[in-house]
Design a protein around this motif. Sequence first.
Motif, PDB file in Angstrom:
ATOM      1  N   VAL A  94       0.837  -1.206   0.000  1.00 23.97           N
ATOM      2  CA  VAL A  94       0.000   0.000   0.000  1.00 23.97           C
ATOM      3  C   VAL A  94       0.874   1.259   0.000  1.00 23.97           C
ATOM      4  O   VAL A  94       1.815   1.385   0.781  1.00 23.97           O
ATOM      5  CB  VAL A  94      -0.940   0.020   1.219  1.00 23.97           C
ATOM      6  N   THR A  95       0.536   2.192  -0.899  1.00 25.37           N
ATOM      7  CA  THR A  95       1.295   3.441  -1.035  1.00 25.37           C
ATOM      8  C   THR A  95       0.448   4.642  -0.623  1.00 25.37           C
ATOM      9  O   THR A  95      -0.765   4.522  -0.414  1.00 25.37           O
ATOM     10  CB  THR A  95       1.735   3.648  -2.494  1.00 25.37           C
ATOM     11  N   LEU A  96       1.086   5.796  -0.551  1.00 23.79           N
ATOM     12  CA  LEU A  96       0.343   7.030  -0.294  1.00 23.79           C
ATOM     13  C   LEU A  96      -0.704   7.268  -1.374  1.00 23.79           C
ATOM     14  O   LEU A  96      -1.781   7.786  -1.095  1.00 23.79           O
ATOM     15  CB  LEU A  96       1.299   8.235  -0.240  1.00 23.79           C
ATOM     16  N   ARG A  97      -0.382   6.902  -2.597  1.00 27.25           N
ATOM     17  CA  ARG A  97      -1.339   7.083  -3.698  1.00 27.25           C
ATOM     18  C   ARG A  97      -2.644   6.331  -3.412  1.00 27.25           C
ATOM     19  O   ARG A  97      -3.723   6.859  -3.630  1.00 27.25           O
ATOM     20  CB  ARG A  97      -0.735   6.602  -5.022  1.00 27.25           C
ATOM     21  N   HIS A  98      -2.516   5.106  -2.918  1.00 27.69           N
ATOM     22  CA  HIS A  98      -3.713   4.328  -2.571  1.00 27.69           C
ATOM     23  C   HIS A  98      -4.511   5.038  -1.477  1.00 27.69           C
ATOM     24  O   HIS A  98      -5.747   5.073  -1.519  1.00 27.69           O
ATOM     25  CB  HIS A  98      -3.326   2.924  -2.092  1.00 27.69           C
ATOM     26  N   MET A  99      -3.807   5.601  -0.497  1.00 25.77           N
ATOM     27  CA  MET A  99      -4.490   6.296   0.600  1.00 25.77           C
ATOM     28  C   MET A  99      -5.199   7.555   0.102  1.00 25.77           C
ATOM     29  O   MET A  99      -6.324   7.848   0.487  1.00 25.77           O
ATOM     30  CB  MET A  99      -3.486   6.683   1.696  1.00 25.77           C
ATOM     31  N   LEU A 100      -4.531   8.305  -0.753  1.00 29.50           N
ATOM     32  CA  LEU A 100      -5.067   9.583  -1.247  1.00 29.50           C
ATOM     33  C   LEU A 100      -6.234   9.401  -2.210  1.00 29.50           C
ATOM     34  O   LEU A 100      -7.084  10.297  -2.340  1.00 29.50           O
ATOM     35  CB  LEU A 100      -3.960  10.387  -1.937  1.00 29.50           C
ATOM     36  N   THR A 101      -6.278   8.269  -2.891  1.00 28.15           N
ATOM     37  CA  THR A 101      -7.321   8.041  -3.899  1.00 28.15           C
ATOM     38  C   THR A 101      -8.426   7.106  -3.397  1.00 28.15           C
ATOM     39  O   THR A 101      -9.323   6.743  -4.162  1.00 28.15           O
ATOM     40  CB  THR A 101      -6.709   7.432  -5.182  1.00 28.15           C
ATOM     41  N   MET A 102      -8.357   6.728  -2.130  1.00 29.47           N
ATOM     42  CA  MET A 102      -9.342   5.822  -1.516  1.00 29.47           C
ATOM     43  C   MET A 102      -9.389   4.469  -2.231  1.00 29.47           C
ATOM     44  O   MET A 102     -10.460   3.877  -2.401  1.00 29.47           O
ATOM     45  CB  MET A 102     -10.744   6.450  -1.495  1.00 29.47           C
ATOM     46  N   ALA A 104      -7.072   2.069  -1.186  1.00 24.95           N
ATOM     47  CA  ALA A 104      -6.412   1.142  -0.270  1.00 24.95           C
ATOM     48  C   ALA A 104      -7.426   0.096   0.194  1.00 24.95           C
ATOM     49  O   ALA A 104      -8.595   0.408   0.407  1.00 24.95           O
ATOM     50  CB  ALA A 104      -5.843   1.900   0.927  1.00 24.95           C
ATOM     51  N   PRO A 105      -6.993  -1.162   0.358  1.00 24.21           N
ATOM     52  CA  PRO A 105      -7.911  -2.206   0.822  1.00 24.21           C
ATOM     53  C   PRO A 105      -7.951  -2.274   2.355  1.00 24.21           C
ATOM     54  O   PRO A 105      -6.959  -1.985   3.023  1.00 24.21           O
ATOM     55  CB  PRO A 105      -7.285  -3.480   0.246  1.00 24.21           C
ATOM     56  N   TYR A 106      -9.100  -2.654   2.886  1.00 24.64           N
ATOM     57  CA  TYR A 106      -9.260  -2.781   4.338  1.00 24.64           C
ATOM     58  C   TYR A 106      -9.930  -4.096   4.685  1.00 24.64           C
ATOM     59  O   TYR A 106     -10.623  -4.701   3.869  1.00 24.64           O
ATOM     60  CB  TYR A 106     -10.097  -1.614   4.885  1.00 24.64           C
ATOM     61  N   LYS A 107      -9.750  -4.502   5.953  1.00 26.11           N
ATOM     62  CA  LYS A 107     -10.279  -5.784   6.415  1.00 26.11           C
ATOM     63  C   LYS A 107     -11.628  -5.630   7.105  1.00 26.11           C
ATOM     64  O   LYS A 107     -11.886  -6.317   8.085  1.00 26.11           O
ATOM     65  CB  LYS A 107      -9.310  -6.422   7.411  1.00 26.11           C
ATOM     66  N   TYR A 108     -12.445  -4.763   6.662  1.00 27.01           N
ATOM     67  CA  TYR A 108     -13.764  -4.609   7.293  1.00 27.01           C
ATOM     68  C   TYR A 108     -14.823  -4.340   6.232  1.00 27.01           C
ATOM     69  O   TYR A 108     -14.516  -3.886   5.126  1.00 27.01           O
ATOM     70  CB  TYR A 108     -13.751  -3.474   8.318  1.00 27.01           C
ATOM     71  N   ARG A 109     -16.066  -4.595   6.589  1.00 29.74           N
ATOM     72  CA  ARG A 109     -17.186  -4.271   5.691  1.00 29.74           C
ATOM     73  C   ARG A 109     -17.730  -2.888   5.997  1.00 29.74           C
ATOM     74  O   ARG A 109     -18.055  -2.127   5.094  1.00 29.74           O
ATOM     75  CB  ARG A 109     -18.289  -5.331   5.837  1.00 29.74           C
ATOM     76  N   SER A 110     -17.869  -2.579   7.268  1.00 30.70           N
ATOM     77  CA  SER A 110     -18.276  -1.224   7.651  1.00 30.70           C
ATOM     78  C   SER A 110     -17.245  -0.676   8.629  1.00 30.70           C
ATOM     79  O   SER A 110     -16.653  -1.424   9.413  1.00 30.70           O
ATOM     80  CB  SER A 110     -19.672  -1.237   8.285  1.00 30.70           C
ATOM     81  N   GLU A 111     -17.032   0.614   8.588  1.00 28.29           N
ATOM     82  CA  GLU A 111     -15.937   1.225   9.346  1.00 28.29           C
ATOM     83  C   GLU A 111     -16.122   1.060  10.860  1.00 28.29           C
ATOM     84  O   GLU A 111     -17.149   1.468  11.402  1.00 28.29           O
ATOM     85  CB  GLU A 111     -15.821   2.708   9.000  1.00 28.29           C
ATOM     86  N   PRO A 112     -15.120   0.505  11.530  1.00 26.44           N
ATOM     87  CA  PRO A 112     -15.208   0.294  12.984  1.00 26.44           C
ATOM     88  C   PRO A 112     -14.786   1.544  13.761  1.00 26.44           C
ATOM     89  O   PRO A 112     -13.745   1.567  14.416  1.00 26.44           O
ATOM     90  CB  PRO A 112     -14.239  -0.872  13.213  1.00 26.44           C
ATOM     91  N   TYR A 113     -15.603   2.590  13.655  1.00 24.42           N
ATOM     92  CA  TYR A 113     -15.255   3.862  14.290  1.00 24.42           C
ATOM     93  C   TYR A 113     -14.965   3.707  15.779  1.00 24.42           C
ATOM     94  O   TYR A 113     -13.941   4.174  16.282  1.00 24.42           O
ATOM     95  CB  TYR A 113     -16.404   4.877  14.122  1.00 24.42           C
ATOM     96  N   THR A 114     -15.883   3.054  16.478  1.00 28.41           N
ATOM     97  CA  THR A 114     -15.750   2.934  17.936  1.00 28.41           C
ATOM     98  C   THR A 114     -14.466   2.212  18.316  1.00 28.41           C
ATOM     99  O   THR A 114     -13.738   2.646  19.217  1.00 28.41           O
ATOM    100  CB  THR A 114     -16.966   2.182  18.533  1.00 28.41           C
ATOM    101  N   LYS A 115     -14.146   1.138  17.612  1.00 27.11           N
ATOM    102  CA  LYS A 115     -12.925   0.373  17.904  1.00 27.11           C
ATOM    103  C   LYS A 115     -11.682   1.241  17.749  1.00 27.11           C
ATOM    104  O   LYS A 115     -10.790   1.240  18.601  1.00 27.11           O
ATOM    105  CB  LYS A 115     -12.848  -0.835  16.971  1.00 27.11           C
ATOM    106  N   VAL A 116     -11.632   1.990  16.671  1.00 23.17           N
ATOM    107  CA  VAL A 116     -10.460   2.839  16.419  1.00 23.17           C
ATOM    108  C   VAL A 116     -10.377   3.966  17.433  1.00 23.17           C
ATOM    109  O   VAL A 116      -9.326   4.211  18.038  1.00 23.17           O
ATOM    110  CB  VAL A 116     -10.496   3.402  14.979  1.00 23.17           C
ATOM    111  N   GLY A 138      -7.697  -1.870  -6.691  1.00 22.68           N
ATOM    112  CA  GLY A 138      -8.000  -0.566  -7.297  1.00 22.68           C
ATOM    113  C   GLY A 138      -9.430  -0.135  -7.054  1.00 22.68           C
ATOM    114  O   GLY A 138      -9.865   0.922  -7.508  1.00 22.68           O
ATOM    115  N   GLU A 139     -10.169  -0.956  -6.289  1.00 19.90           N
ATOM    116  CA  GLU A 139     -11.565  -0.628  -5.984  1.00 19.90           C
ATOM    117  C   GLU A 139     -11.631   0.562  -5.033  1.00 19.90           C
ATOM    118  O   GLU A 139     -10.858   0.663  -4.083  1.00 19.90           O
ATOM    119  CB  GLU A 139     -12.229  -1.844  -5.339  1.00 19.90           C
TER     120      GLU A 139
END
Length: 323
Positions: A94-102, A104-116, A138-139
Amino acid sequence: MDEKIIGFEKQIKTEYNNVTGVIVLKNGRMVYEGYFNGYTSQDTVHVMSVTKSIISALIGIAIDKGYIKDVDQKVLEFFPEYTVKRGEKTIQEVTLRHMLTMTAPYKYRSEPYTKVYKSDDWTKAALDLLGGRSGITGEFKYSTVGAQILSGILVRATGRSVLDFAAENLLVPMDIAVPQSKEIRDKEEHISFIKSKYSSGWIVDKTGVNTAGWGLCLTPRDMAKVGELYLNGGIYHGRQILASNWIEESTKEKSRWGELPYGYLWWIIPTKSGLCYAAIGDGGNMIFVHPVKKMVVALTALFSLRPNNKLELVTEHIIPMFE
């Protein structure tokens, strides 16, 4: 007062009643400034995900100053102490480009706001969510908790807090009041901050790292200045604050969510009168830039579960009224 303005302000109060401020600039001149819900020009508002676009500008400044090589630098280069779990190869790519363009892949279906946000170190908690078995596809996957990694990168790259770096290189040079860092300690304080009518500051975690995906409070005038900076190729009052090529790259399509293109943490907005771009936050907070018409619209709004479409308000009503 012009009948159009009277009608427009009535529309704000009835159809868009969570709006607190609107500023319209054309050819560098303020052609409209209005406040609602008891707000004044001095009151800051939590601008939600507009924070992401400010972080994008700071990443661009950090690259320009040599703190970061380029957008293709690997994320984990900034966190050499981070232990990659066995068999997890994706996170290493994963690069900054992936982060900036959304993308990047993640291991969740919905964002775990409370956990973070219950953790002490939000950057580490976000890194723990990065990766996954599918690899980098690239999704487009919009992530507010994931954006926190960019704040961690800024701190590691510059050796300074995000707030100090932003103050010296963006806020003070643009005559924007520097917010105070504000810590939230639990879910209740998090919800209270988001729903608060008069918010101020810039949220930090317990390690003192400012948020990247949300948590910054600005006035409409502050937001209008940022829009004008982008419209003018990174120049503010004759001083080059942000590299023009960074603005150009940030506001070009790099990924896409449905029919809506996305750049480097900026949305690209196709309109009948030309390609525009915008920083957009929950509730309708927005910095909207129309390069063809040399217009900037800054809009602040309170949190709302069902806000009316502010993009439509800007493109269908505000721009035609003042063009």
